[in-house]
Design a protein around this motif. Structure first.
Motif, PDB file in Angstrom:
ATOM      1  N   GLN A  28      43.288  24.678  35.592  1.00  0.00           N
ATOM      2  CA  GLN A  28      42.174  24.184  34.789  1.00  0.00           C
ATOM      3  C   GLN A  28      41.830  25.203  33.697  1.00  0.00           C
ATOM      4  N   PRO A  29      41.153  24.764  32.623  1.00  0.00           N
ATOM      5  CA  PRO A  29      40.705  25.711  31.596  1.00  0.00           C
ATOM      6  C   PRO A  29      39.591  26.602  32.121  1.00  0.00           C
ATOM      7  N   ILE A  30      39.624  27.852  31.691  1.00  0.00           N
ATOM      8  CA  ILE A  30      38.654  28.835  32.162  1.00  0.00           C
ATOM      9  C   ILE A  30      38.207  29.672  30.963  1.00  0.00           C
ATOM     10  N   PRO A  31      36.906  29.987  30.838  1.00  0.00           N
ATOM     11  CA  PRO A  31      36.450  30.785  29.693  1.00  0.00           C
ATOM     12  C   PRO A  31      36.903  32.231  29.797  1.00  0.00           C
ATOM     13  N   VAL A  32      37.417  32.750  28.694  1.00  0.00           N
ATOM     14  CA  VAL A  32      37.977  34.100  28.666  1.00  0.00           C
ATOM     15  C   VAL A  32      37.416  34.830  27.448  1.00  0.00           C
ATOM     16  N   VAL A  33      37.167  36.132  27.593  1.00  0.00           N
ATOM     17  CA  VAL A  33      36.755  36.983  26.473  1.00  0.00           C
ATOM     18  C   VAL A  33      37.936  37.842  26.064  1.00  0.00           C
ATOM     19  N   ILE A  34      38.278  37.799  24.790  1.00  0.00           N
ATOM     20  CA  ILE A  34      39.404  38.567  24.270  1.00  0.00           C
ATOM     21  C   ILE A  34      39.015  39.176  22.921  1.00  0.00           C
TER      22      ILE A  34
END
Length: 247
Positions: A28-34
């Motif tokens: 599933q899509p997951i929020p990521v900080v990059i």
């Protein structure tokens, strides 16, 4: 999550427009900080890393985890640990523990209620028709003595003071980042049992993270435990070490 956002705001992070999630499953899509060009971004990525060199993802192992001990050796991760480190913001995570022939879910969180930044590695997979998909895997490490009561491995959590060091990939070097890949200290995390409603991915609400009530426990105990299905031969995989297992 508000505390986590405050820590990240120093990098110019825009507020995300993602609804809160309470039950995220692999793929599933997951929020990521990059960080890109010195600026932090929130981005949705597929949980389950596909390296750019994979030709047919259907024949490639689902890599939801990356073991801290081998990220510099594994072809799937050795470039990402140098160039594409990221964080997954979370309030906690689930783990399952078997007792009395029942597998019970637990919600694990920082004892002080502080923010959690899960160490993660990202790769953009490019398909044969030019399609692109951002994918991510969570880095894991051996558990401390207390958390090992639930599982022998845990996600690596990056301390807020180390967010900048973990996200900064400009040096294209993993040496400094590798020093951060350790499990939490003993006593740093706490946990409580939750309802088995979390076992069904369609359930995705704030009630899932609450301690199980006596009424819920009695109702779930009254349900007969499922008989284990006959074991099937293990599939052939190209990446092992439990990197397709939940922590």
């Amino acid at each position: 999550m508000r505390t986590f956002r405050n820590h990240l705001a120093a990098g110019g992070l825009a507020q995300p427009n993602f609804p809160p999630r309470f039950n995220i499953a692999p793929t599933q899509p997951i929020p990521v900080v990059i960080t890109e060009n010195g600026v932090r971004h929130f981005r949705l990525m597929r949980w389950g890393l596909w390296p750019a060199w994979v030709k047919d993802p259907r024949k490639f192992t689902l890599l939801i985890n990356a073991r801290a001990e081998t990220v510099l050796e594994k072809p799937a991760f050795k470039n990402a640990i140098k160039r594409r480190r990221c964080l997954i913001p979370a309030d906690g995570y689930y783990e399952w523990h078997t007792s009395d022939q029942r597998k019970r879910p637990y919600f694990i969180h920082r004892r002080d209620g502080g923010p959690i930044g899960l160490a993660a590695l990202a790769e953009t997979w490019i398909g044969p028709n030019g399609e692109e998909l951002d994918t991510v895997a969570i880095v894991t490490a051996p558990a401390s003595a207390d958390l090992a009561m639930l599982h022998h491995r845990v996600p690596v959590t990056i301390a807020p003071d180390d967010f900048e060091r973990w996200l900064d990939c400009r040096a294209n070097d993993a040496e400094m980042a590798m020093a951060l890949l350790t499990g939490p200290d003993e006593g740093e995390f706490a946990w409580h049992e939750v309802s088995t409603r979390v076992n069904h991915v369609d359930n995705d609400d704030a009630q899932l993270v609450l301690p199980i009530t006596a009424v819920q426990r009695a109702a779930e105990k009254s349900k007969p435990a499922k008989t284990a299905a006959p074991k099937r031969p293990a599939p052939v995989v190209t990446e092992d070490d439990g990197q397709g297992s939940l922590f």
